[in-house]
Write an enzyme that holds these catalytic residues in place. Sequence first.
Site, mmCIF file in Angstrom:
data_model
loop_
_atom_site.group_PDB
_atom_site.id
_atom_site.type_symbol
_atom_site.label_atom_id
_atom_site.label_comp_id
_atom_site.label_asym_id
_atom_site.label_seq_id
_atom_site.Cartn_x
_atom_site.Cartn_y
_atom_site.Cartn_z
ATOM 1 N N THR A 168 3.139 4.236 15.946
ATOM 2 C CA THR A 168 2.826 2.959 15.283
ATOM 3 C C THR A 168 3.354 2.922 13.849
ATOM 4 O O THR A 168 2.884 2.136 13.028
ATOM 5 C CB THR A 168 1.304 2.671 15.306
ATOM 6 O OG1 THR A 168 0.629 3.676 14.544
ATOM 7 C CG2 THR A 168 0.749 2.670 16.717
ATOM 8 N N CYS A 180 -3.338 -3.729 4.682
ATOM 9 C CA CYS A 180 -2.407 -4.722 5.257
ATOM 10 C C CYS A 180 -2.775 -6.151 4.897
ATOM 11 O O CYS A 180 -2.007 -7.074 5.138
ATOM 12 C CB CYS A 180 -2.381 -4.605 6.778
ATOM 13 S SG CYS A 180 -1.828 -3.010 7.318
ATOM 14 N N HIS A 209 -2.360 -10.035 12.613
ATOM 15 C CA HIS A 209 -1.707 -8.827 12.077
ATOM 16 C C HIS A 209 -1.220 -7.991 13.258
ATOM 17 O O HIS A 209 -1.875 -7.926 14.297
ATOM 18 C CB HIS A 209 -2.728 -8.053 11.231
ATOM 19 C CG HIS A 209 -2.278 -6.682 10.836
ATOM 20 N ND1 HIS A 209 -1.065 -6.446 10.243
ATOM 21 C CD2 HIS A 209 -2.884 -5.466 10.957
ATOM 22 C CE1 HIS A 209 -0.941 -5.145 10.013
ATOM 23 N NE2 HIS A 209 -2.027 -4.523 10.439
ATOM 24 N N GLU A 221 0.856 -1.187 0.000
ATOM 25 C CA GLU A 221 0.000 0.000 0.000
ATOM 26 C C GLU A 221 0.893 1.240 0.000
ATOM 27 O O GLU A 221 0.450 2.336 0.288
ATOM 28 C CB GLU A 221 -0.975 -0.013 1.167
ATOM 29 C CG GLU A 221 -0.344 -0.229 2.514
ATOM 30 C CD GLU A 221 -1.373 -0.226 3.624
ATOM 31 O OE1 GLU A 221 -2.030 0.810 3.796
ATOM 32 O OE2 GLU A 221 -1.493 -1.245 4.328
ATOM 33 N N SER A 223 -10.453 2.104 14.428
ATOM 34 C CA SER A 223 -9.736 1.042 13.703
ATOM 35 C C SER A 223 -9.412 -0.130 14.627
ATOM 36 O O SER A 223 -9.492 -1.291 14.220
ATOM 37 C CB SER A 223 -8.458 1.590 13.050
ATOM 38 O OG SER A 223 -7.433 1.829 14.005
HETATM 39 P P1 HMG Z 1 -3.667 7.320 21.339
HETATM 40 O O1 HMG Z 1 -5.055 7.865 21.292
HETATM 41 O O2 HMG Z 1 -2.580 8.318 21.418
HETATM 42 O O3 HMG Z 1 -3.446 6.338 22.556
HETATM 43 O O4 HMG Z 1 -3.413 6.432 20.044
HETATM 44 P P2 HMG Z 1 -4.429 5.994 23.768
HETATM 45 O O5 HMG Z 1 -4.740 7.212 24.545
HETATM 46 O O6 HMG Z 1 -5.589 5.177 23.258
HETATM 47 O O7 HMG Z 1 -3.455 5.079 24.630
HETATM 48 C C1 HMG Z 1 -2.976 3.874 24.098
HETATM 49 C C2 HMG Z 1 -2.837 2.902 25.244
HETATM 50 O O8 HMG Z 1 -1.780 3.347 26.102
HETATM 51 C C3 HMG Z 1 -4.072 2.794 26.135
HETATM 52 O O9 HMG Z 1 -4.191 1.443 26.507
HETATM 53 C C4 HMG Z 1 -3.713 3.627 27.338
HETATM 54 O O10 HMG Z 1 -4.415 3.265 28.521
HETATM 55 C C5 HMG Z 1 -2.241 3.332 27.461
HETATM 56 P P3 HMG Z 1 -5.470 0.573 26.072
HETATM 57 O O11 HMG Z 1 -6.634 1.224 26.676
HETATM 58 O O12 HMG Z 1 -5.532 0.690 24.559
HETATM 59 O O13 HMG Z 1 -5.172 -0.785 26.557
HETATM 60 N N1 HMG Z 1 -1.477 4.338 28.225
HETATM 61 C C6 HMG Z 1 -0.504 4.014 29.108
HETATM 62 N N2 HMG Z 1 -0.013 2.825 29.503
HETATM 63 C C7 HMG Z 1 1.008 2.842 30.420
HETATM 64 N N3 HMG Z 1 1.515 3.978 30.951
HETATM 65 C C8 HMG Z 1 1.038 5.182 30.574
HETATM 66 C C9 HMG Z 1 -0.005 5.237 29.615
HETATM 67 N N4 HMG Z 1 -0.688 6.240 29.015
HETATM 68 C C10 HMG Z 1 -1.584 5.673 28.181
HETATM 69 N N5 HMG Z 1 1.555 6.292 31.101
HETATM 70 C C11 HMG Z 1 -3.664 4.610 18.551
HETATM 71 C C12 HMG Z 1 -3.325 5.043 19.969
HETATM 72 C C13 HMG Z 1 -3.367 3.130 18.363
HETATM 73 C C14 HMG Z 1 -5.162 4.855 18.285
HETATM 74 C C15 HMG Z 1 -2.819 5.455 17.544
HETATM 75 O O14 HMG Z 1 -1.465 5.191 17.738
HETATM 76 C C16 HMG Z 1 -3.174 5.184 16.087
HETATM 77 O O15 HMG Z 1 -4.120 5.769 15.544
HETATM 78 N N6 HMG Z 1 -2.397 4.302 15.376
HETATM 79 C C17 HMG Z 1 -2.653 3.958 13.986
HETATM 80 C C18 HMG Z 1 -3.883 3.096 13.805
HETATM 81 C C19 HMG Z 1 -3.652 1.619 14.096
HETATM 82 O O16 HMG Z 1 -2.547 1.122 14.142
HETATM 83 N N7 HMG Z 1 -4.769 0.868 14.234
HETATM 84 C C20 HMG Z 1 -4.692 -0.553 14.493
HETATM 85 C C21 HMG Z 1 -5.928 -1.285 13.982
HETATM 86 S S1 HMG Z 1 -6.171 -0.971 12.227
HETATM 87 C C22 HMG Z 1 -4.951 -1.958 11.471
HETATM 88 O O17 HMG Z 1 -4.341 -2.782 12.086
HETATM 89 C C23 HMG Z 1 -4.661 -1.692 10.026
HETATM 90 C C24 HMG Z 1 -3.385 -0.926 9.742
HETATM 91 O O18 HMG Z 1 -2.265 -1.756 9.930
HETATM 92 C C25 HMG Z 1 -3.422 -0.333 8.336
HETATM 93 C C26 HMG Z 1 -3.696 -1.241 7.135
HETATM 94 O O19 HMG Z 1 -4.484 -2.172 7.175
HETATM 95 O O20 HMG Z 1 -3.130 -0.937 6.085
HETATM 96 C C27 HMG Z 1 -3.235 0.265 10.680
#
Ligand code: HMG
Length: 385
Positions: free
Chosen positions: A152, A111, A233, A79, A201
């Site tokens: 990520t 992906c 994945h 992609e 997502s």
């Molecule tokens: P965010 O909003 O900054 O993070 O983005 P958050 O506030 O949701 O925190 C993440 C986690 O850290 C949470 O844990 C918090 O509690 C924890 P969870 O509730 O999820 O278990 N946290 C802490 N832990 C320890 N100590 C601390 C602390 N503070 C917070 N001090 C997000 C996170 C993944 C949404 C962002 O990085 C993002 O948008 N990433 C890209 C999207 C992605 O990877 N999605 C995955 C599913 S989609 C997919 O897999 C397809 C893909 O590969 C693309 C394709 O298919 O081509 C992406």
Amino acid sequence: MNIGIDQLAFSTTDYYIDMVDLAKARNVDPNKYLIGIGQSKQAVVPPTQDAVTLGASAAAKLLTPTLKKEITTVLVATESGVDNSKAAASYVKHLLDLPDFIRIVEIKQACYGATAALIMAKGLVALNPQEKVLVIGTDIARYGINTPGEVTQGAGAVAMIISTNPRILKLNQTSVSYSKDIMDFWRPLYSENAMVDGHYSTQVFIDFFKNCFGRYQQQTGMQLNDFDAILTHLPFTKMATKGLNGLLGDRDDKVAQRLRTSLKASQVYCREVGNLYTGSLYLGLISYLQNAPHHAGELIGLFSYGSGAEGEFFTGTLQPGFANQINDVQNDLNQRQKLSIKQYETMFNNQLGLQEKDIQFDTSHDKSHFILTGQKNHQRQYQVN
Ligand code: HMG
């Protein structure tokens, strides 16, 4: 007929950043990245590397003069394509010096693309058992500096040979795919960086995993205890943990412990590299095979997910002697050079990207076998060292 993955190889860039450094630079508690997201390091891409060079590097690790003559088809899933018309497979085939009597195609479904390529390769081999298909999943995951997705990011490629009598993983008959037209993650033609509804997502990932696995159970009568491992994945390691927890619920018996331990082994390399998009599930498979004890005949479940969105659950049976058919990934990762956040940002901002002008990159720092040297007359320029 036994058809499946006969060889596997992984390649990434020579550079990485430490997630503690990134957290400090972004004024975030490092534990959010290390524990909350579950990432320790992230591959950084210099301007002289792209999806084509990374894909060619992975494939070069498994090619021999004999194998080059045996490959009938090259399927490149990406992609991070470098052209809207010409397939990345065409460039890759050229860089690898493969013969001209060969089929070349690029495949896209986020992906999930490499799994689509794998399933198609299996079909080709079933029709013509003498075929050997080279499948490559190669990508650069880019969200942008100081975005929630930045932690990520990642980059790299996995190459695999699909053939009869596979020496790594025999692919079993039943698989379940599930798709819906949704906007969880996408990248418009005018953008170098992905756009994402991050929390949505992650929820879609979990739902698709449950739907695919539930349907698979209905169709086969198999239960969680039939599996030695269920891999998914890996956009980041915590996502896979959440996905498996979605299947296990509160369960904490021996079966749940075994599946959690297997998943942990599959997360080791992702933690060091980040998201590979198309290659991620298969780097997870390599990681599992190189970081846990194994026995031939193990049943491995694999959940592939691609945004937009498509999921597929399928299974494979581990073959004896698999260990000799994969490169030593930890050794390769240990050779990488750490960058400061400033150096990473400079590399991030100096990619060829969507520019139209002629460019000649300084290639003196890139010791890779395949290099993108620049662009001339709207044509990408590659070099083989
Ligand atoms: P965010 O909003 O900054 O993070 O983005 P958050 O506030 O949701 O925190 C993440 C986690 O850290 C949470 O844990 C918090 O509690 C924890 P969870 O509730 O999820 O278990 N946290 C802490 N832990 C320890 N100590 C601390 C602390 N503070 C917070 N001090 C997000 C996170 C993944 C949404 C962002 O990085 C993002 O948008 N990433 C890209 C999207 C992605 O990877 N999605 C995955 C599913 S989609 C997919 O897999 C397809 C893909 O590969 C693309 C394709 O298919 O081509 C992406």
